[in-house]
Design an enzyme around this catalytic site. Sequence first.
Site, PDB file in Angstrom:
ATOM      1  N   SER A 688       0.793  -1.229   0.000  1.00 40.18           N
ATOM      2  CA  SER A 688       0.000   0.000   0.000  1.00 40.18           C
ATOM      3  C   SER A 688       0.827   1.283   0.000  1.00 40.18           C
ATOM      4  O   SER A 688       0.272   2.366   0.001  1.00 40.18           O
ATOM      5  CB  SER A 688      -0.973   0.015   1.189  1.00 40.18           C
ATOM      6  OG  SER A 688      -0.264  -0.048   2.402  1.00 40.18           O
ATOM      7  N   LYS A 731      -5.959   3.845   8.909  1.00 40.38           N
ATOM      8  CA  LYS A 731      -5.053   4.775   8.224  1.00 40.38           C
ATOM      9  C   LYS A 731      -5.603   6.209   8.237  1.00 40.38           C
ATOM     10  O   LYS A 731      -4.866   7.174   8.477  1.00 40.38           O
ATOM     11  CB  LYS A 731      -4.811   4.312   6.790  1.00 40.38           C
ATOM     12  CG  LYS A 731      -3.998   3.023   6.703  1.00 40.38           C
ATOM     13  CD  LYS A 731      -3.872   2.536   5.265  1.00 40.38           C
ATOM     14  CE  LYS A 731      -3.067   1.243   5.205  1.00 40.38           C
ATOM     15  NZ  LYS A 731      -2.970   0.721   3.835  1.00 40.38           N
TER      16      LYS A 731
END
Length: 790
Positions: A688, A731
């Site tokens: 990611s 996140k």
Amino acid sequence: MPRTKKNQNKKTFVIPEKLPILPLMNMVVFPNVIMPLVVNDESLVRLINDSVASSKIVGIFANKPDEKGEVGNKEIYNVGTAVIILRMFRGDRDGSARILVQGLGRIALKKIEKEEPYLTGSVEQLKESKSQGLKLTALLRSVTETFSEIISLSHSLPEELKIALNTIKTPSKVGDFIASNLNLPIEKRQKILEETDIEERLIVLSSFLNKELKLLKLTSKIQEDVEEELEKDQKDYYLREQLRAIKKELGETDEESQELEELEKKLAKKKLPEIAAKAAKRELKRLNRMSSASSEYTVARTYLDWLLDLPWNEEVKDRIEIPKAREILDEDHYGLKEIKERILEYMAVKKLTEKSRGSILCLVGPPGTGKTSIGRSIARAMGRKFVRASLGGVRDEAEIRGHRRTYIGSMPGIIIKNLRQTGVRNPVMMLDEVDKLSSSNQGDPSSALLEALDPEQNSSFVDHYLDVPFDLSKVMFIMTANYTEYIPEPLIDRMELIEFPSYILQEKVSIAKNYIVKRQIDQNGLNSKDIKFTDKAIEFIVQNYTREAGVRRLEQRIEKICRKVAVMKAEGRKTGVKIDIERVREFLGNKYITPEMAGRKDEIGICTGLAWSPGGGSILFIEATLMKGSERVKITGHLGDVMKESAEIAISYMRSNADRLGIDLAKFEKSDLHIHVPDGATPKDGPSAGLAIATAIVSLYTANPVRRSVAMTGEISLHGRAMEIGGLREKIIAARKAGIKTVLIPEDNVKDLEDIPEEVLKTLQVKPVKTIWQVLELALKKRIDVKKKV
């Protein structure tokens, strides 16, 4: 055959100066002794055939101990025995030779004459030094008597040897006869053979005989002790049975008998399953036949106690009332709406149908988010007993399935132990940290869990210690984990995963106000009049003294403040302390957790990414720099293979689109590229960070700063597409906590925004992107004049 005659009845053989040499492994032949030998080696069989055809005399020498076992001049002793072959038999099938030889005399090897086809050497007959007198007579009598005693004690030496020994009168022959019948190592036999002085030979032999006699006496004593002990046990058992019968007639009972009678009564009352009842009765019979002083008695008694103490049929009745259960869950935990709903669904099905076994719940989430405590709430809401066992660090399968009773100190596994502890067969059993199981040479504990957790198999779970099936189908198992990646796939198939999200700021403040503060005030001996926390103080603690997904560290900080006030109260000082921001600084110190974005500015080659870990989300700085070199790439920061591949993909995409980006590829040829992710002590992996790495590289080669207020997450494909990632909630919460204003996410992750609290999304600009070109347009400070691809 060369020989001389001394009289009519006795032959004296002359030993030739040159003899064929027959080496023997681990065998010494003594003079005047007749011995059978088997020869298999082809060259040695030829030696026997040639010797039989001539003088029939050969020299036998023992091989020195050698790992290789090869025959040669260096591997045989220098002193051997000349023997005459009395008889020879040939093996028809294997070509071997079986011979009967008689020792003639001691010989010394002077020189090897030939090595082919077999060894031939020059030998010299050794003469024995003759001596007479009382000392020799005494030595002869000593070795004869000692050897006779050894024959009496040994099981391997026949009594006929005594008769044969009495017929020998010559001291030299007596010594050789005894040495040939003793079980001595090759070195000691050779030492006796090499001794030419008869007195010294008998002294050496006497030393060996005395040692052998002591060993045999000790062995005999041990056997006698064992036999006496066995006889004593049998006698004790017989007398004990008689005493028990006498006391029974008199109406008296001893302690041991009373204990066994109590066990019999307990067994009669306990409704054990048929197999378990048979095992218990069998052990009880064994106890009746054993002495209480026996070690086996304790083992059998402990096993019987386990069988009788386990809850084979005992259970508590479920008291499932959905409104009450909802009230208990809300009372014990703040938020977690979806998780509470799933638990209520589970309980509703349990209430409506007894046949439904349901699935095994596995609570997955960061530490401190309430996984263990919600297990207690489930037990309280269902009216069941709760028991917890930690699986962290368990490496031995026996910890789950139990140890077999053949081992000293063996015990059942943790599942059976916990059932005995609760006293019911239907508790709520929480198995913590299932992702931290590890396999070893003692077996795989996760495989042992399969049978215990599988509703189709656990009705007949067999613990190795009990060795009888136990029904685990009534147990409600709840598992907890931080990482699903580390849970074996067969285990995941048997569980339903319920994910615990990270807490946002408002949730942490509410949890602290409504739960943690009250609990810590009570646990530290205070009351509401002694201490009071303001909302601003709690928020200040969360923002400046903790960095976590859960509230465990927050509780530790609040506990520390309560302890400080407890000291004041114990010293008699005035309490009633109001905990505001100033008091927090006073009690916790000025060691704040530095915000990640503090002091940051728009910089070239530095991009802000977002990462996920079992402890929650965090921001990640991707740094890139150029130096003089030759097109080499260096990647550092304790990165995993997947993250390194993301960096390689980003570099390849940037190079393939260098013309469109206005990048001079000559920079590659004259420079080395170094990509680094700070906090190198922490392992990092996953795809990611691909978009962030690509942005940092483009920023570096175009000298275009990256906006510090922008953070991003997403995997990059080789064609520049922004691909979906996981852990978006954590996140984005981490981005908000760090002071980020704009978060770029892959367009495929838009559906995951539903899981993020509205108050978080209000403070952030979350922008979906499809390609790296959109990312560059939003993240770089200067607009890139993208050229059309030809």
